[in-house]
Design an enzyme around this catalytic site. Structure first.
Site, short mmCIF file in Angstrom:
data_model
loop_
_atom_site.label_atom_id
_atom_site.label_comp_id
_atom_site.label_asym_id
_atom_site.label_seq_id
_atom_site.Cartn_x
_atom_site.Cartn_y
_atom_site.Cartn_z
N ASP A 35 0.89 -1.47 -0.34
CA ASP A 35 -0.09 0.13 -0.30
C ASP A 35 0.77 0.99 0.29
O ASP A 35 2.21 0.84 0.21
CB ASP A 35 -0.81 -0.25 1.20
CG ASP A 35 -1.69 -0.98 1.74
OD1 ASP A 35 -2.36 -1.69 0.64
OD2 ASP A 35 -3.25 -0.73 1.71
N HIS A 180 3.79 -1.86 3.09
CA HIS A 180 4.40 -0.69 2.44
C HIS A 180 4.82 -0.75 1.68
O HIS A 180 5.71 -0.71 2.20
CB HIS A 180 3.64 0.48 3.74
CG HIS A 180 2.32 -0.13 4.65
ND1 HIS A 180 2.22 -0.69 5.68
CD2 HIS A 180 1.19 0.94 4.12
CE1 HIS A 180 0.92 -1.22 5.59
NE2 HIS A 180 0.34 0.19 5.36
#
Length: 212
Positions: A35, A180
């Site tokens: 992400d 992430h």
């Protein structure tokens, strides 16, 4: 779908039962997701690790980052990974009025369509925070909502070993793993991926992209 989607980040909401966090599979497939990118340093490093291990993943991109680095968006797609929608500026959708809650993913979808020639079919709400109105918008935009089953909390910048241990301890077929490649310092995430990915594959797991 069963169990609970993990929560991640400040403002995270309880899991919504209509959001996928594991995917049915008759093989030892797992689904790595990243992400908050693309990021000019961390995204290429993650792509190199995935390429070296012949693994596929799904990248939920922030629109303003994708707009700043469209060549990285193309690199992700050209390597065979899936690109998903993670809104334009990473707000909590459940706290926005309907118009803004629609514009955030809508603008990102339009950008991805312009760069890649197709709008994304997957979406992830920031903080995993979905409610009925935001899911309705997601459905109207033609996207499948995605959560996660394994959250090593890499956004808190724990040690590399902690991330590796968290991923390996909870791994199971069909699990969606949250990580992430943007939104902060992600060197530990990169180093952890380089450690646990070969071990997963040695254990017979096949990291695959999420298909709608």
């Amino acid at each position: 779908m069963a169990g609970e989607t993990s929560r991640s980040g400040p403002g995270a909401s309880p899991p919504h039962p209509d959001v996928a966090h594991t995917l049915g599979t008759d093989r030892r497939e797992v689904f790595l997701t990243f992400d908050d990118g693309p990021h000019p340093h961390y995204t290429p490093e993650i792509l190199r690790i995935l390429r070296r291990n012949e693994a596929r993943a799904t990248f939920f991109v922030i629109g303003e980052n994708a707009g700043a680095f469209p060549e990285l968006l193309r690199d992700i797609a050209e390597d065979g990974h899936a690109v998903g929608n993670h809104t334009w500026t990473h707000p909590q959708l459940t706290q926005l009025p309907p118009g803004a809650a629609r514009r955030e993913p809508g603008r990102t979808s339009s950008l991805i369509d312009d760069v890649l020639g197709a709008a994304p079919s997957l979406a992830r709400a920031p903080y995993g925070a979905w409610d009925d109105p935001s899911l309705s918008i997601c459905n109207e935009l033609g996207k499948s909502p995605v959560g996660w089953a394994i959250d090593p909390q890499d956004w808190t910048a724990p040690g590399v070993g902690s991330i590796v241990d968290a991923v390996l301890a909870e791994m199971r077929p069909g699990a969606i793993v949250l990580s992430h490649d943007g939104g902060g310092e992600r060197g530990r995430t990169v180093d952890a991926l380089d450690r646990y990915l070969p071990r997963l594959m040695d254990d017979g797991y096949r990291p695959a992209r999420i298909e709608p």
